[in-house]
Design a protein around this motif. Sequence first.
Motif, PDB file in Angstrom:
ATOM      1  N   GLN A 164       0.847  -1.175   0.000  1.00 14.44           N
ATOM      2  CA  GLN A 164       0.000   0.000   0.000  1.00 14.44           C
ATOM      3  C   GLN A 164       0.891   1.235   0.000  1.00 14.44           C
ATOM      4  O   GLN A 164       2.037   1.204   0.444  1.00 14.44           O
ATOM      5  N   SER A 165       0.368   2.306  -0.509  1.00 16.34           N
ATOM      6  CA  SER A 165       1.141   3.547  -0.573  1.00 16.34           C
ATOM      7  C   SER A 165       1.139   4.240   0.788  1.00 16.34           C
ATOM      8  O   SER A 165       0.539   5.309   0.974  1.00 16.34           O
ATOM      9  N   LEU A 166       1.771   3.593   1.763  1.00 17.92           N
ATOM     10  CA  LEU A 166       1.859   4.175   3.094  1.00 17.92           C
ATOM     11  C   LEU A 166       3.058   5.105   3.157  1.00 17.92           C
ATOM     12  O   LEU A 166       4.141   4.790   2.661  1.00 17.92           O
ATOM     13  N   LEU A 167       2.834   6.249   3.784  1.00 18.10           N
ATOM     14  CA  LEU A 167       3.887   7.251   3.885  1.00 18.10           C
ATOM     15  C   LEU A 167       4.179   7.549   5.341  1.00 18.10           C
ATOM     16  O   LEU A 167       3.322   7.401   6.216  1.00 18.10           O
ATOM     17  N   GLN A 168       5.404   7.988   5.586  1.00 15.69           N
ATOM     18  CA  GLN A 168       5.780   8.435   6.913  1.00 15.69           C
ATOM     19  C   GLN A 168       6.456   9.790   6.796  1.00 15.69           C
ATOM     20  O   GLN A 168       7.034  10.124   5.752  1.00 15.69           O
ATOM     21  N   VAL A 169       6.351  10.577   7.872  1.00 13.61           N
ATOM     22  CA  VAL A 169       6.909  11.925   7.871  1.00 13.61           C
ATOM     23  C   VAL A 169       8.363  11.866   8.322  1.00 13.61           C
ATOM     24  O   VAL A 169       8.695  11.221   9.324  1.00 13.61           O
ATOM     25  N   ASN A 170       9.198  12.546   7.568  1.00 11.51           N
ATOM     26  CA  ASN A 170      10.599  12.710   7.969  1.00 11.51           C
ATOM     27  C   ASN A 170      10.613  13.819   9.018  1.00 11.51           C
ATOM     28  O   ASN A 170      10.776  15.000   8.723  1.00 11.51           O
ATOM     29  N   THR A 171      10.411  13.425  10.275  1.00  5.90           N
ATOM     30  CA  THR A 171      10.215  14.393  11.362  1.00  5.90           C
ATOM     31  C   THR A 171      11.376  15.375  11.508  1.00  5.90           C
ATOM     32  O   THR A 171      11.151  16.587  11.653  1.00  5.90           O
ATOM     33  N   PRO A 172      12.635  14.937  11.480  1.00  7.49           N
ATOM     34  CA  PRO A 172      13.737  15.901  11.630  1.00  7.49           C
ATOM     35  C   PRO A 172      13.730  16.967  10.532  1.00  7.49           C
ATOM     36  O   PRO A 172      13.956  18.145  10.808  1.00  7.49           O
ATOM     37  N   LEU A 173      13.466  16.547   9.302  1.00  9.17           N
ATOM     38  CA  LEU A 173      13.448  17.513   8.210  1.00  9.17           C
ATOM     39  C   LEU A 173      12.287  18.482   8.354  1.00  9.17           C
ATOM     40  O   LEU A 173      12.446  19.699   8.166  1.00  9.17           O
ATOM     41  N   LEU A 174      11.113  17.985   8.700  1.00  7.93           N
ATOM     42  CA  LEU A 174       9.955  18.865   8.876  1.00  7.93           C
ATOM     43  C   LEU A 174      10.193  19.847  10.012  1.00  7.93           C
ATOM     44  O   LEU A 174       9.858  21.041   9.899  1.00  7.93           O
TER      45      LEU A 174
END
Length: 299
Positions: free
Chosen positions: A75-85
Amino acid sequence: MTVASMTGYARAEGRDAQTSWVWEAKSVNGRGLELRCRLASGHDALEIAARDAAAKRLKRGNVQLSLTVSRVGEQSLLQVNTPLLAQLLSMCKEWEGRFPGVAPARLDGLLAIRGVLEPEVDPERGDTEETRQLREAAMKVSLDSMLDQLAAMRADEGARIAAVLNGQLDEITRLTAKAAACASLRPDAIRERFKAQLAAVLEAAPSLAEDRVAQEVALLVVKADVREELDRLSAHVEAARELLGQGGAIGRKLDFLAQEFNREANTLCSKSSDVELTRVGLDLKAVIDQFKEQVQNIE
């Protein structure tokens, strides 16, 4: 070697048990060879191979290469690149208010920045080093296939342009012959016009010194003689045909010849004292402009 254009598009797909990928290339006119690569996250190591492979096949043009990668069956599951954000949010806060009239950054805009959203990685499906190496080798094969398609498309387009250019060279040859056959260039016509012009000079200034009269005579003779321009036009046509037959990266040389064609046509028009010859010169300039425009597409 064939004549190639600088425009084209190609696409190649590939996959293994876990991953699928798509290579795409778009090429347009350019002064030299400019390559821009946009590769999927984690595959930056392929950029050197992509640039080397493209440079072996292409000599000129602005080329955009892209690689899109996705997991097979996931599935097209995404995660946030927390350090970059977090870094982006900190920068936005630091710069907020320094540019009046500029709206503050929105979260949807920050999430659209490359690298902020990343595919979620399943630790249980991690690739081994051997798997990654095999996949990278397969991706390079797809890359070569895509670049071969791009080169073939540019060659097909180049063949069509070469046919147009040869037709325009035929027209330049025809007009050059027509200019040479103008009645005003016949020896008897030149002689009569020369006598009339010389008489006009002597009538306007009967006291001219002999050396000054000789200078005026020389100027009249030079202005009446367009054989050099016609010979150069013929020589340029021959050189252009040789380049088209030779093929390869000939765009810059053809562009130089187009400038030389234009120079001779301009001189022909400036020397002309006859309506018929002037019309032929203007027709030549029109064809040469078309030739130059087509040459801009040649690699």
